[in-house]
Design a protein around this motif. Structure first.
Motif, short mmCIF file in Angstrom:
data_model
loop_
_atom_site.label_atom_id
_atom_site.label_comp_id
_atom_site.label_asym_id
_atom_site.label_seq_id
_atom_site.Cartn_x
_atom_site.Cartn_y
_atom_site.Cartn_z
N ARG A 54 -3.58 54.78 -43.64
CA ARG A 54 -2.15 54.81 -43.31
C ARG A 54 -1.73 53.61 -42.47
O ARG A 54 -0.58 53.18 -42.56
N ALA A 55 -2.65 53.08 -41.67
CA ALA A 55 -2.33 51.93 -40.83
C ALA A 55 -2.46 50.61 -41.61
O ALA A 55 -2.20 49.55 -41.06
N GLY A 56 -2.90 50.70 -42.86
CA GLY A 56 -3.03 49.50 -43.67
C GLY A 56 -4.31 48.72 -43.42
O GLY A 56 -4.44 47.58 -43.85
N ARG A 57 -5.26 49.34 -42.73
CA ARG A 57 -6.52 48.66 -42.43
C ARG A 57 -7.62 49.01 -43.42
O ARG A 57 -8.72 48.52 -43.31
N ALA A 58 -7.29 49.84 -44.41
CA ALA A 58 -8.27 50.23 -45.43
C ALA A 58 -7.55 50.37 -46.75
O ALA A 58 -6.39 50.79 -46.80
N GLY A 59 -8.24 50.04 -47.81
CA GLY A 59 -7.66 50.15 -49.13
C GLY A 59 -8.26 51.33 -49.88
O GLY A 59 -8.98 52.13 -49.31
N VAL A 60 -7.95 51.39 -51.13
CA VAL A 60 -8.48 52.45 -51.99
C VAL A 60 -9.21 51.83 -53.16
O VAL A 60 -9.00 50.66 -53.49
N ALA A 61 -10.08 52.60 -53.77
CA ALA A 61 -10.79 52.16 -54.96
C ALA A 61 -10.77 53.30 -55.96
O ALA A 61 -10.90 54.46 -55.59
N GLU A 62 -10.60 52.95 -57.22
CA GLU A 62 -10.64 53.96 -58.28
C GLU A 62 -12.07 54.45 -58.43
O GLU A 62 -13.03 53.70 -58.22
N SER A 63 -12.26 55.71 -58.77
CA SER A 63 -13.60 56.28 -58.85
C SER A 63 -14.52 55.53 -59.81
O SER A 63 -15.70 55.37 -59.49
#
Length: 67
Positions: A54-63
């Motif tokens: 939420r703070a923009g310090r981590a992203g996401v990756a598709e499984s």
């Protein structure tokens, strides 16, 4: 008892072989947790990760990308 910052500083000053041995022992110690403690720690980690996202310090990756 030493605080986490002090322990981390000391651990990071170890040579690679000793850090690996320490990491192995720490990971093994997690297997010694009872189920309630393990669930509590995972809930804390999930909350930390959500806050980082939420703070923009981590992203996401598709499984498929992490499998």
């Amino acid at each position: 008892m030493a605080d986490l910052a002090e322990v981390l500083k000391n651990a990071l000053s170890l040579n690679v072989k000793d850090r690996a041995a320490l990491a192995e022992r720490l990971l093994a110690s997690l297997d010694e947790l009872d189920e309630e403690e393990a669930e509590r720690l995972w809930a804390q980690e999930a909350q930390r990760r959500l806050e980082e996202y939420r703070a923009g310090r981590a992203g996401v990756a598709e499984s498929p990308d992490v499998a």
